[in-house]
Design a protein around this motif. Structure first.
Motif: not given
Length: 409
Positions: A228-240, A242-255
């Motif tokens: 899972i990848v977390t980001e604050v940059d929307p462009i990097k989030a899209i890149e992640a 499209m690279d095949g990773f799940e993307v979400m906020s860190l608050r969602e990923a933390a549990p």
């Protein structure tokens, strides 16, 4: 001096030298031409074998070299001893206090260097604050890492950077390989050797998807993790994504995460709201330069106590009974719990540093104070030397092709 320690360090440096063909090619020319003859070079880098060999290469160029470690826990004492025995002035020891860390950098600055190499910006910061009186001879220097580049750019924006600094971190042969492949491999090497845990099948949360984060995520995926990848940059989030990773906020990923790795260069990337909802047994590691990305004050505030359960692993016992494990005291996990980047990767980065030193010394007057990119010709020179060392040959454009590419018709 402990001779056994010196001999052990020499073996490490010699191993690095044998696997750094690009830096060896630079050294061969430097030994012949002595481009830094009569100059004092001050260095603040992670003091391990590859760094030690860079210092020796600069000494071979004719410089008097003084070096301090850029992290209290990344210095390897055997390497430091061997480097000192070779004639370099060394001010570093593993596990130094914050006061000793600052003192060591000041010792380097008291040599009044003409040229500097920094990693994270602490040396340059001191030259602009408490040690301004030691900056009179500084012609310029180079910065090794993302955090330091951010600090230098801020200084340049404020008009306070007093001499030219080249952003080696931003050179193609640095960030494309060192930040991505070097950080990716060395981070997981350190995590695995320290925890003795399996990564396959685990859920890994990578906080930040810059070049370091890309490498960490790529290697975690290769090890069989759910990433899972977390980001604050929307462009990097899209890149992640499209690279095949799940993307979400860190608050969602933390549990969800079992392993968390920060690579943001920012303070408080993992903070109280995230720590409060992490699962029991979550492992926290940082791959950024400073120990501020995982909020240790928040972790302490949520805990009833902590203990060292394995070398490099602190167990925090939380009020609600959960346990969270912090690696390397929140410092750079790959250097505190491992040997740092692979030798071949640092061959590229440190060849850039050596050639950038030569360039700054030649052009400091025309460059002027401020932040400057590494010239592309230095990047290409390092890349060509690397390919030549591997016996790889490239095609060349014909005159007709060059004319076609230059033409607008």
């Amino acid at each position: 001096m402990n001779r056994d320690l010196v001999e052990q360090g020499k073996l490490k440096i010699d191993w690095a030298r044998q696997h750094m063909p690009v830096l060896n090619a630079v050294r061969a020319r430097f030994e012949n031409e002595k481009p830094l003859a009569g100059l004092q070079v001050g260095i603040c880098l992670h003091l391990e074998a590859k760094t030690a060999y860079l210092a020796q290469v600069l000494a071979a160029a004719g410089a008097q070299v003084a070096i301090a470690g850029s992290n209290p826990l990344s210095t390897q004492d055997d390497v430091a001893a061997a480097l000192a025995a070779s004639g370099v002035a060394v001010f570093a020891k593993r596990g130094c206090t914050p006061e000793e860390y600052r003192h060591f950098i000041m010792q380097v600055l008291q040599t009044e260097p003409h040229l500097v190499i920094d990693d994270g910006g602490d040396l340059v910061h001191l030259l602009h604050t408490d040690a301004k009186h030691l900056a009179r001879r500084v012609r310029g220097g180079c910065e090794e890492t993302t955090t330091g580049v951010l600090r230098l750019k801020a200084m340049a924006r404020d008009g306070v950077l007093a001499f030219p600094m080249l952003g080696v971190n931003d050179a193609y042969c640095k960030y494309l390989f060192d930040n991505r492949y070097g950080t990716g491999q060395s981070t997981w090497d350190a995590i695995m050797r320290t925890t003795n845990r399996v990564i396959a099948g685990a859920t890994v949360v990578v906080v930040g998807y810059g070049w370091c984060g890309k490498g960490i995520a790529l290697r975690a995926k290769g090890l069989g993790a759910r990433v899972i990848v977390t980001e604050v940059d929307p462009i990097k989030a899209i890149e992640a994504q499209m690279d095949g990773f799940e993307v979400m906020s860190l608050r969602e990923a933390a549990p969800l995460g079992q392993f968390f790795v920060t690579a943001t260069g920012c303070k408080g990337a993992i903070a109280r709201p995230h720590l409060e909802v992490m699962r029991d047994g979550a492992i926290l590691a940082n791959a950024g330069h400073f120990d501020v990305e995982i909020s240790k004050p928040d972790l302490a505030a949520l805990s009833t106590g902590k203990r060292l359960v394995r070398p490099g692993i602190e167990e925090y016992q939380l009020v609600d009974g959960r346990r969270l494990y912090l690696l390397a005291e929140g410092r750079l996990v790959n250097l505190v719990c491992g040997d740092g980047h692979p030798v071949e990767i640092m061959d590229l980065s440190f060849a850039l540093q050596a050639l950038a030193m030569e360039y700054v010394n030649t052009h400091y007057e025309s460059l002027g104070p401020g932040f400057h990119p590494v010239p592309r010709e230095i990047d290409e020179q390092v890349a060509r030397l690397k390919l030549e060392a591997g016996g790889i040959h490239l095609d060349s454009l014909t005159p007709e092709q060059e004319a076609y590419l230059r033409s607008w018709q």
